[in-house]
Design a protein around this motif. Structure first.
Motif, mmCIF file in Angstrom:
data_model
loop_
_atom_site.group_PDB
_atom_site.id
_atom_site.type_symbol
_atom_site.label_atom_id
_atom_site.label_comp_id
_atom_site.label_asym_id
_atom_site.label_seq_id
_atom_site.Cartn_x
_atom_site.Cartn_y
_atom_site.Cartn_z
ATOM 1 N N ASP A 5 50.768 89.337 75.734
ATOM 2 C CA ASP A 5 50.916 90.196 74.556
ATOM 3 C C ASP A 5 51.233 91.619 74.999
ATOM 4 O O ASP A 5 50.555 92.167 75.883
ATOM 5 C CB ASP A 5 49.638 90.186 73.719
ATOM 6 N N SER A 6 52.195 92.234 74.352
ATOM 7 C CA SER A 6 52.607 93.585 74.696
ATOM 8 C C SER A 6 52.194 94.577 73.622
ATOM 9 O O SER A 6 51.926 94.207 72.473
ATOM 10 C CB SER A 6 54.126 93.642 74.899
ATOM 11 N N LEU A 7 52.157 95.844 73.990
ATOM 12 C CA LEU A 7 51.833 96.898 73.033
ATOM 13 C C LEU A 7 52.990 97.122 72.062
ATOM 14 O O LEU A 7 52.772 97.345 70.875
ATOM 15 C CB LEU A 7 51.512 98.197 73.772
ATOM 16 N N ASP A 8 54.201 97.071 72.564
ATOM 17 C CA ASP A 8 55.387 97.221 71.726
ATOM 18 C C ASP A 8 56.151 95.908 71.757
ATOM 19 O O ASP A 8 56.923 95.639 72.677
ATOM 20 C CB ASP A 8 56.273 98.366 72.238
ATOM 21 N N GLN A 9 55.909 95.060 70.759
ATOM 22 C CA GLN A 9 56.512 93.731 70.759
ATOM 23 C C GLN A 9 57.944 93.724 70.229
ATOM 24 O O GLN A 9 58.569 92.668 70.146
ATOM 25 C CB GLN A 9 55.643 92.766 69.958
ATOM 26 N N ILE A 10 58.455 94.884 69.879
ATOM 27 C CA ILE A 10 59.864 94.990 69.523
ATOM 28 C C ILE A 10 60.672 95.279 70.784
ATOM 29 O O ILE A 10 61.667 94.635 71.074
ATOM 30 C CB ILE A 10 60.088 96.078 68.464
#
Length: 455
Positions: free
Chosen positions: A245-250
Motif C-alpha cells: 500500500d502506498s501513500l499516494d495511490q495515484i
C-alpha cells in the motif's frame, strides 16, 4: 474589467486552495496536548457531563493480560446505564446515526444497544504523540488530495487538527496500529437462518519504520505491507494475498498479488482495490470495506459534516474475551448484542459522494470517526439510487498493554437482504495479536508467496 475580475477570482481560489493544502501553524499545533489531546481530540468533556474529559487514557497495567496476550476487562463490574430497543428508540434518536436506526428497523425484535458509562481510554506511546505533532506542522495533501507530502518523518496521524473531510479520512488511514503485527482471525458470513462456515486467516502487517532493509526510495511512498494467508477451510487453505500500500495511490497505485494454492501460481491481483470483491466474503464486502475503509480516496468528493455525539461501540473487552466462543457471537441477522458495549463519544462525521464519471458500487458513504483514536466506528454505504445498503461497525477497544487502539472485530450488515459479514474475531485462536514481529522486505515479495502458501 473582465480580465481584472478573472485575476481576482483566480487569486482568491489559489489562496483558498493554499489554505486547504497547508499544514497548521505552530500556534495551532501547540493545542495538541493542551486544549486538545495529543492526537487532536477535544480534551474537555461535554457540557452535559455524559462524556468525560480525557485524562491520559488507560494505564498499561489497567488490568491483567494472560500468557496468550488476551486482555482482561477493566470495566467488568459495570452494568449498562440503559439498553436501547425499538420500544424506547425515540428517546435516544439524537445520538444515533441513520444506519443505526436502520438496524433497529431491520431487526426490530432482536436488535438492541446496551449503553454504558463513557470512558476515554485511548492512548498511544509518547513517540507516536510526538509524530502526530510533526504531522500537524509539516504534512500536506498533494494536489487533488489523494496522497501526502512531508509525511515520512512522522508516519502517523497525518492531520491531527483536520481542516476538511479528506484530512479526517487520512487520519483513519494513517492511524497507529501498534507497528508490525501478526494475528490469527476468523471471518464469517452467516446465512439468514444463522448457519455459517468460518474462514481462518493469518494476517501480517509490516510498517516501513519496522523494516530496516527497506530501501529509502521505496519507503518514501510506502504506507504498509500486508500479507494474508487462508488456513481453513481446506478448499481455500494455502491461498495467500500480498498487498503493497502506498501513500499516494495515484502516483504509485496499490500493488497486489495472489497465490492460488490449487494452481500453484502467483498472479497480479488488481481487483484488490476499490469495490473489488473481498476475500471469501460471499459478496458481502468490497476490498475497500476492509478495516472499515482503506485505499485511494480519489473516486469520491469528501465533505466534513462536522462533529456530533454518538453512541458507538467502545471498550468491547467482553466481545474480545477468550472465554467467549464464536457461536456465542454469531447469530442470525446480527452479532450478539448482549455481549456488545456502546458509549457516548464525540465523532467526526464525513460524507463521501461518488464523483461524476467514477465507478464504485457505493454511490455515497458516510463515516463516523472517533475523535480520540481516528478509527471509523460506524459506517453507512448507499447504492447508486441513494438507498441505504450496508451498515458497518467496528467494536472498538484499547489494548492498554501496548498502548494501541484496536477493535475486537468489524461487521458489515446488509440491511436490504438481512445478512452480514464479521471479520477479525480471535477468541478461540491460540493467541491474541502479536506485536513487534520482525519483518524484512524479502518476506513481502511475490516470490515469497509460494512458500507462505504451503498447506
Amino acid at each position: 474589467m473582465k480580465t481584472t475580475m478573472h485575476l481576482i477570482t483566480t487569486l482568491t481560489l489559489s489562496l483558498l486552495a493554499g489554505s486547504v493544502m497547508a499544514a497548521v501553524s505552530p500556534q495551532e499545533a501547540e493545542k495538541l496536548g493542551t486544549s486538545l489531546t495529543p492526537l487532536g481530540g477535544e480534551k474537555a468533556g461535554n457540557a452535559a457531563g455524559t462524556i468525560p474529559a480525557w485524562t491520559g487514557g488507560l494505564a498499561k497495567d489497567a488490568a491483567a493480560v494472560d500468557e496468550r496476550g488476551f486482555l482482561a476487562d477493566p470495566f467488568a463490574n459495570e452494568q449498562p446505564l440503559f439498553i436501547i430497543t425499538t420500544q424506547n428508540l425515540d428517546q435516544y434518536k439524537e445520538h444515533l446515526s441513520e444506519g443505526q436506526l436502520a438496524m433497529f428497523k431491520r431487526y426490530s425484535d432482536t436488535y438492541k444497544m446496551p449503553v454504558y458509562t463513557s470512558h476515554r481510554t485511548a492512548a498511544v506511546p509518547q513517540e507516536i504523540n510526538e509524530a502526530a505533532k510533526r504531522s500537524a506542522l509539516n504534512t500536506t495533501l498533494v494536489e487533488g488530495g489523494n496522497g501526502l507530502k512531508n509525511f515520512t518523518d512522522s508516519r502517523y496521524y497525518a492531520f491531527p487538527i483536520p481542516q476538511n473531510g479528506l484530512e479526517v479520512v487520512w487520519n483513519h488511514i494513517t492511524r497507529y496500529r501498534g507497528g508490525n503485527l501478526r494475528r490469527s482471525i476468523v471471518q464469517a458470513t452467516p446465512q439468514t437462518n444463522g448457519s455459517y462456515t468460518l474462514v481462518h486467516f493469518e494476517d501480517e502487517v509490516a510498517m516501513p519504520g519496522g523494516m530496516p532493509d527497506l530501501p529509502a526510495k521505496k519507503a518514501e511512498n510506502a504506507l504498509l505491507f500486508f500479507k494474508q494467508r487462508v488456513t481453513a477451510p481446506s478448499r481455500l487453505a494455502g491461498n495467500v494475498l500480498l498487498v503493497h500500500d502506498s501513500l499516494d495511490q495515484i502516483a504509485e497505485p496499490r500493488m497486489a498479488w495472489l497465490y492460488n494454492a490449487g494452481q500453484r501460481r502467483v498472479r497480479r491481483a488488481p481487483q484488490v482495490s476499490y469495490d473489488g470483491p473481498g476475500t471469501a466474503a460471499d459478496g458481502l464486502r468490497t476490498s475497500d470495506n476492509f478495516d472499515m475503509y482503506n485505499g485511494a480516496p480519489n473516486r469520491y468528493d469528501w465533505k466534513l459534516v462536522g462533529k456530533r455525539e454518538l453512541y458507538i461501540p467502545y471498550n468491547n473487552y467482553k466481545l474480545d474475551s477468550p472465554n467467549v466462543k464464536y457461536k456465542d457471537i454469531l447469530q442470525a441477522g446480527h452479532t450478539n448484542q448482549d455481549l456488545a458495549r456502546y458509549e457516548l463519544h464525540r465523532v467526526w462525521e464525513v460524507e463521501a459522494t461518488l464523483k461524476a464519471g467514477e465507478r464504485n458500487i457505493y454511490g455515497k458513504r458516510r463515516f463516523f470517526i472517533d475523535e480520540d483514536t481516528w478509527q471509523i466506528a460506524v459506517s453507512e454505504h448507499y447504492d447508486g439510487r441513494g438507498q441505504l445498503w450496508r451498515v458497518g461497525q467496528a467494536m472498538l477497544l484499547q489494548n492498554y498493554a501496548v498502548q494501541t487502539p484496536i477493535y475486537s472485530f468489524e461487521a458489515l450488515y446488509d440491511v436490504i437482504v438481512g445478512r452480514y459479514l464479521a471479520i477479525g474475531m480471535k477468541n478461540e485462536e491460540k493467541r491474541s495479536i502479536e506485536y513487534g514481529i520482525k519483518a524484512s522486505t524479502i518476506d513481502y515479495t511475490p516470490a515469497a508467496l509460494r512458500s507462505a502458501g504451503v498447506r
